[in-house]
Structure formats: C-alpha cells, structure tokens
Design a protein around this motif. Structure first.
Motif, PDB file in Angstrom:
ATOM      1  N   THR A   1       8.577  19.094  -4.629  1.00  0.00           N
ATOM      2  CA  THR A   1       8.605  17.487  -4.404  1.00  0.00           C
ATOM      3  C   THR A   1       6.909  17.229  -4.247  1.00  0.00           C
ATOM      4  N   PRO A   2       6.537  16.139  -4.784  1.00  0.00           N
ATOM      5  CA  PRO A   2       5.149  15.818  -4.362  1.00  0.00           C
ATOM      6  C   PRO A   2       4.822  16.179  -2.964  1.00  0.00           C
ATOM      7  N   GLY A   3       3.637  16.738  -2.143  1.00  0.00           N
ATOM      8  CA  GLY A   3       3.416  16.835  -1.261  1.00  0.00           C
ATOM      9  C   GLY A   3       3.844  18.093  -0.553  1.00  0.00           C
ATOM     10  N   THR A   4       4.532  18.876  -1.223  1.00  0.00           N
ATOM     11  CA  THR A   4       4.766  20.125  -0.659  1.00  0.00           C
ATOM     12  C   THR A   4       3.912  21.211  -0.823  1.00  0.00           C
ATOM     13  N   GLY A   5       2.755  21.022  -1.638  1.00  0.00           N
ATOM     14  CA  GLY A   5       1.492  22.076  -1.525  1.00  0.00           C
ATOM     15  C   GLY A   5       1.264  22.887  -2.742  1.00  0.00           C
ATOM     16  N   LYS A   6       1.654  22.248  -3.925  1.00  0.00           N
ATOM     17  CA  LYS A   6       1.630  23.098  -5.013  1.00  0.00           C
ATOM     18  C   LYS A   6      -0.055  23.203  -5.384  1.00  0.00           C
ATOM     19  N   THR A   7      -0.585  22.115  -5.417  1.00  0.00           N
ATOM     20  CA  THR A   7      -1.854  22.172  -5.772  1.00  0.00           C
ATOM     21  C   THR A   7      -2.797  22.904  -4.741  1.00  0.00           C
ATOM     22  N   THR A   8      -2.668  22.665  -3.469  1.00  0.00           N
ATOM     23  CA  THR A   8      -3.368  23.314  -2.518  1.00  0.00           C
ATOM     24  C   THR A   8      -3.253  24.882  -2.570  1.00  0.00           C
ATOM     25  N   ILE A   9      -1.907  25.431  -2.817  1.00  0.00           N
ATOM     26  CA  ILE A   9      -1.633  26.702  -2.943  1.00  0.00           C
ATOM     27  C   ILE A   9      -2.572  27.448  -4.058  1.00  0.00           C
TER      28      ILE A   9
ATOM     29  N   ARG B   1       2.492  13.500   4.971  1.00  0.00           N
ATOM     30  CA  ARG B   1       1.605  13.940   3.887  1.00  0.00           C
ATOM     31  C   ARG B   1       1.473  12.822   3.193  1.00  0.00           C
TER      32      ARG B   1
ATOM     33  N   ARG C   1      -1.535   9.931   1.705  1.00  0.00           N
ATOM     34  CA  ARG C   1      -2.034   9.849   0.480  1.00  0.00           C
ATOM     35  C   ARG C   1      -2.132   8.549  -0.066  1.00  0.00           C
TER      36      ARG C   1
ATOM     37  N   THR D   1       7.043  25.251   3.432  1.00  0.00           N
ATOM     38  CA  THR D   1       5.380  24.811   3.667  1.00  0.00           C
ATOM     39  C   THR D   1       5.335  23.947   4.838  1.00  0.00           C
TER      40      THR D   1
ATOM     41  N   SER E   1       3.661  26.186   8.120  1.00  0.00           N
ATOM     42  CA  SER E   1       2.868  27.228   7.812  1.00  0.00           C
ATOM     43  C   SER E   1       1.482  26.692   7.477  1.00  0.00           C
ATOM     44  N   SER E   2       0.279  27.553   7.736  1.00  0.00           N
ATOM     45  CA  SER E   2      -0.902  27.012   7.206  1.00  0.00           C
ATOM     46  C   SER E   2      -0.781  27.089   5.430  1.00  0.00           C
ATOM     47  N   PRO E   3      -1.788  26.473   4.550  1.00  0.00           N
ATOM     48  CA  PRO E   3      -1.600  26.656   3.284  1.00  0.00           C
ATOM     49  C   PRO E   3      -2.252  27.979   3.093  1.00  0.00           C
TER      50      PRO E   3
ATOM     51  N   ALA F   1       0.847  30.087   3.670  1.00  0.00           N
ATOM     52  CA  ALA F   1       1.895  29.870   2.425  1.00  0.00           C
ATOM     53  C   ALA F   1       1.372  30.583   1.063  1.00  0.00           C
TER      54      ALA F   1
HETATM   55  N1  LIG Z   1       1.744  25.464   4.075  1.00  0.00           N
HETATM   56  C1  LIG Z   1       1.050  24.262   3.163  1.00  0.00           C
HETATM   57  N2  LIG Z   1       1.008  24.825   2.202  1.00  0.00           N
HETATM   58  C2  LIG Z   1       0.351  23.874   1.484  1.00  0.00           C
HETATM   59  N3  LIG Z   1       0.026  22.840   1.803  1.00  0.00           N
HETATM   60  C3  LIG Z   1       0.072  22.384   2.925  1.00  0.00           C
HETATM   61  C4  LIG Z   1       0.713  23.052   4.162  1.00  0.00           C
HETATM   62  N4  LIG Z   1       0.701  22.614   5.237  1.00  0.00           N
HETATM   63  C5  LIG Z   1       0.070  21.572   5.097  1.00  0.00           C
HETATM   64  N5  LIG Z   1      -0.152  21.315   3.786  1.00  0.00           N
HETATM   65  C6  LIG Z   1      -1.117  20.105   3.267  1.00  0.00           C
HETATM   66  O1  LIG Z   1      -0.119  19.329   2.650  1.00  0.00           O
HETATM   67  C7  LIG Z   1      -0.992  18.681   1.431  1.00  0.00           C
HETATM   68  C8  LIG Z   1      -0.090  19.197  -0.010  1.00  0.00           C
HETATM   69  O2  LIG Z   1      -0.850  18.580  -0.912  1.00  0.00           O
HETATM   70  P1  LIG Z   1      -0.734  19.158  -2.469  1.00  0.00           P
HETATM   71  O3  LIG Z   1      -1.189  20.484  -2.393  1.00  0.00           O
HETATM   72  O4  LIG Z   1      -1.689  18.088  -3.041  1.00  0.00           O
HETATM   73  O5  LIG Z   1       0.731  18.990  -2.708  1.00  0.00           O
HETATM   74  P2  LIG Z   1       1.523  18.969  -4.200  1.00  0.00           P
HETATM   75  O6  LIG Z   1       0.343  19.470  -5.209  1.00  0.00           O
HETATM   76  O7  LIG Z   1       2.716  19.651  -3.958  1.00  0.00           O
HETATM   77  O8  LIG Z   1       1.627  17.418  -4.556  1.00  0.00           O
HETATM   78  C9  LIG Z   1      -2.251  18.995   1.600  1.00  0.00           C
HETATM   79  O9  LIG Z   1      -2.867  18.235   2.158  1.00  0.00           O
HETATM   80  C10 LIG Z   1      -2.169  20.222   2.460  1.00  0.00           C
HETATM   81  O10 LIG Z   1      -3.442  20.771   3.362  1.00  0.00           O
END
Ligand SMILES: Nc1ncnc2c1ncn2[C@@H]1O[C@H](COP(=O)(O)OP(=O)(O)O)[C@@H](O)[C@H]1O
Ligand SMILES: [Mg+2]
Length: 181
Positions: free
Chosen positions: A8-16, A100, A104, A139, A142-144, A147
C-alpha cells in the motif's frame, strides 16, 4: 532474479529501494508510467494516472530481457506484472500508515482508502492470487535501514534457494481487520 516490491502507498517501497539501489538494479514502476507516458488517462477522483498495464508489461519485458543481475521492481502495481521470481509485500499498521500519508498531504478520503486497503490485506490478497512465492515484511516500527537489511537478506536467501530460511515471512502474520471500522 527479479523481485517485485509492492505494498500500500506509504509502506516504504521507494525508501527501501533507494537504500538497496547501491546493490541492486531498481525499476521504479511509477516513474516509468509518468516518464514514458505508459498510461491511458487520469483518474480525476484520485488525482492519479491510470496505468496502461499492457504497455507497462511490454516495456518491462524489454528492460529485463537478458539481464543477469538481481532486479527489484518497485511500486504498488508491481505485483500485477508477470516475470518476477518472488514478491515482497511491505506491511504497515494502518494507524501508522495514516500518519505517513497525512504527512504527504493526501486527501482525507485517500488516506482512508489506503488505510482500509492495508487493514483488509488488499495488496497481499491480490499478490497471493497471482504469485507462488510471496513474503511479507513489516515496516511499522523498524527503521528504513533495518527494513532494507531485512529485504536484502530475504533476497539473498531466495537467490541461494534457501527457502526454509524465509518461511517466517510467509503471508498471514498480520491481522489488522479491527483497526478500521
Ligand atoms: N521501516 C520503514 N521502512 C520504510 N519506510 C519507513 C519505515 N519507517 C518509516 N518509514 C517512512 O515511511 C515513508 C515511506 O514512504 P515511501 O518510501 O515513499 O513509501 P511508498 O513508496 O511505499 O509509497 C517514508 O517517509 C519513510 O521514511
Ligand atoms: Mg513509492
């Protein structure tokens, strides 16, 4: 090997994916849709583009053809695409996800829609209907970085064929159905 990273949007795909970009080739589906015009129009209600899945699949097939390195295909539509060896679904507790998405500046309705989708396992269900090898990574707390390390270790085990090492990430650990009503 090709890994789809969905959720789902906001779960951290792009960040990871950014963190893992040092090690793997990343294909950002949403960016491809925008940059290459792989859409059929705009969903005015949601303010988002409607992906042209056929065109997207064709373009993806071209991009991964003959590739020998491990590729991560990142985006909330990645599990709709053919060709991945495994899918990792990122999961975040709905209440945390809502915070989260509010950050946004998502509309209230869009936050609600995504929270409900996460509580009802929508992406997980879609993924398990289409793919055999599916894993869930949480996620919420946990920290990014942690994860990303976990996702990296799952990919490592999958590459080595050590499937028993990743059994604990098989679907079904989360029940957030009580979180949205
Ligand atoms: N364990 C985690 N893994 C990934 N992102 C995390 C985690 N904890 C907090 N976050 C935060 O959640 C947000 C995820 O955004 P984003 O990566 O754009 O999500 P998505 O691409 O899934 O829509 C970021 O602001 C990130 O810093
Ligand atoms: Mg993203």
């Amino acid at each position: 090997m090709i890994i789809a990273l969905t959720g789902t949007p906001g779960t951290g795909k792009t960040t990871i994916s950014h963190i893992l970009g040092k090690k793997y080739r990343i294909i950002d589906i949403n960016r491809m849709i925008t940059d290459e015009g792989l859409h059929t129009g705009r969903d005015e209600l949601r303010g988002s583009l409607v992906a042209d899945m056929e065109a997207l699949q064709g373009r993806l097939d071209e991009l991964v053809k003959g590739e020998t390195v491990t590729i991560i295909i990142e985006g909330h539509l990645s599990h709709y695409l053919e060709g991945s060896d495994a899918v990792i679904v990122l999961r975040t507790r709905p209440g945390v996800l809502a915070h989260r998405l509010e950050e946004r500046a998502y509309f209230k309705e869009k936050v609600r829609e995504n929270m409900e989708a996460e509580a009802l396992d929508v992406i997980l269900v879609e993924t398990t209907l289409k793919h055999d090898r599916v894993y869930e990574v949480e996620t919420t707390t946990s920290s990014p970085e942690d994860a990303a390390i976990l996702v990296d270790s799952i990919i490592g085990h999958l590459s080595a064929g050590n499937f028993e090492q990743v059994e604990r990430y098989l679907p079904g650990r989360f029940d957030w159905s009580e979180e949205v009503f």
